[in-house]
Design a protein around this motif. Structure first.
Motif, PDB file in Angstrom:
ATOM      1  N   LEU A 194       0.823  -1.217   0.000  1.00 17.76           N
ATOM      2  CA  LEU A 194       0.000   0.000   0.000  1.00 17.76           C
ATOM      3  C   LEU A 194       0.852   1.260   0.000  1.00 17.76           C
ATOM      4  O   LEU A 194       0.438   2.290  -0.542  1.00 17.76           O
ATOM      5  CB  LEU A 194      -0.949  -0.006   1.197  1.00 17.76           C
ATOM      6  CG  LEU A 194      -2.050  -1.067   1.153  1.00 17.76           C
ATOM      7  CD1 LEU A 194      -2.901  -1.012   2.413  1.00 17.76           C
ATOM      8  CD2 LEU A 194      -2.918  -0.922  -0.087  1.00 17.76           C
ATOM      9  N   ARG A 195       2.033   1.183   0.564  1.00 15.40           N
ATOM     10  CA  ARG A 195       2.934   2.331   0.538  1.00 15.40           C
ATOM     11  C   ARG A 195       3.328   2.662  -0.902  1.00 15.40           C
ATOM     12  O   ARG A 195       3.437   3.817  -1.282  1.00 15.40           O
ATOM     13  CB  ARG A 195       4.190   2.047   1.368  1.00 15.40           C
ATOM     14  CG  ARG A 195       5.147   3.232   1.440  1.00 15.40           C
ATOM     15  CD  ARG A 195       6.405   2.961   2.246  1.00 15.40           C
ATOM     16  NE  ARG A 195       6.183   2.155   3.417  1.00 15.40           N
ATOM     17  CZ  ARG A 195       7.018   1.204   3.849  1.00 15.40           C
ATOM     18  NH1 ARG A 195       8.133   0.947   3.207  1.00 15.40           N
ATOM     19  NH2 ARG A 195       6.749   0.511   4.930  1.00 15.40           N
ATOM     20  N   TYR A 236      -1.215   2.827  -3.258  1.00 12.45           N
ATOM     21  CA  TYR A 236      -2.298   2.916  -2.280  1.00 12.45           C
ATOM     22  C   TYR A 236      -3.615   2.367  -2.831  1.00 12.45           C
ATOM     23  O   TYR A 236      -4.365   1.730  -2.114  1.00 12.45           O
ATOM     24  CB  TYR A 236      -2.486   4.357  -1.796  1.00 12.45           C
ATOM     25  CG  TYR A 236      -3.495   4.433  -0.690  1.00 12.45           C
ATOM     26  CD1 TYR A 236      -3.154   4.013   0.586  1.00 12.45           C
ATOM     27  CD2 TYR A 236      -4.788   4.868  -0.928  1.00 12.45           C
ATOM     28  CE1 TYR A 236      -4.074   4.044   1.612  1.00 12.45           C
ATOM     29  CE2 TYR A 236      -5.717   4.907   0.080  1.00 12.45           C
ATOM     30  CZ  TYR A 236      -5.355   4.492   1.353  1.00 12.45           C
ATOM     31  OH  TYR A 236      -6.273   4.514   2.363  1.00 12.45           O
TER      32      TYR A 236
END
Length: 190
Positions: free
Chosen positions: A131-132, A135
């Motif tokens: 997700l970093r 996203y």
């Protein structure tokens, strides 16, 4: 949609257009990681099961390519895992992560495999990295939501599902997981 991608994969592969063929396999792996029970169909001739073995055999030929992308390696690892070869799966996913430590798909696949092996803490670490780097990754959010449900963190699961629906309002998996989490919260009418 998945069967259509399988058809495209099959015909591109038979035409020796491997780059195009394997782009469809990557799409299939991300959309439905447990794809193996579906079929590919040429309405003129056949209807055959699209087995993991067939895909893995075809996909493995790509390993001879020098510029194999990290997400292709990770997708092949996923297929090996689903085909029952956990050792090959782990090796390929680790190679993918080493090749590109910022590849969201590789981290998502790694998290998925860890979750399947019930290693939820490490799965959450890998999924957070995914997700970093991307996203708007519906698969990573829904896997985290599944883990949250397993751990009894239903409100957090609802939050992850709602994040997915904000950018992918037609995500069946997000709606399903959201329904499970809301049921646990006694919000059945929702």
């Amino acid at each position: 949609e998945l069967d259509e991608r399988g058809i495209h994969y099959y015909f591109q592969f038979t035409l020796n257009d491997y780059t195009e063929a394997f782009s469809y396999i990557k799409q299939m792996a991300v959309r439905d990681p447990e794809y193996g029970q579906h079929t590919y169909k040429d309405f003129r001739y056949m209807e055959e099961p699209l087995s993991y073995g067939f895909i893995i055999h075809a996909y493995s030929s790509m390993l001879k390519e020098k510029n194999l992308s990290s997400d292709t390696m990770a997708a092949l690892g996923l297929l090996h895992y689903l085909g029952g070869n956990k050792q090959a799966a782990d090796s390929l996913v680790q190679q993918a992560l080493k090749k590109n430590p910022q590849d969201a798909i590789s981290h998502t696949i790694h998290g998925y495999l860890l979750q399947k092996e019930r290693n939820v803490e490490e799965a959450l670490v890998s999924l957070s990295k995914a997700l970093r780097y991307q996203y708007q990754n519906a698969w990573a959010h829904t896997i985290i939501a599944d883990i949250d449900i397993q751990l009894g963190r239903y409100a957090e699961a609802v939050e992850h599902c709602r994040k997915v629906l904000a950018f992918d309002p037609f995500s069946v998996q997000a709606y399903y997981t959201l329904g499970v989490a809301l049921t646990h919260l006694d919000r059945v009418s929702e």
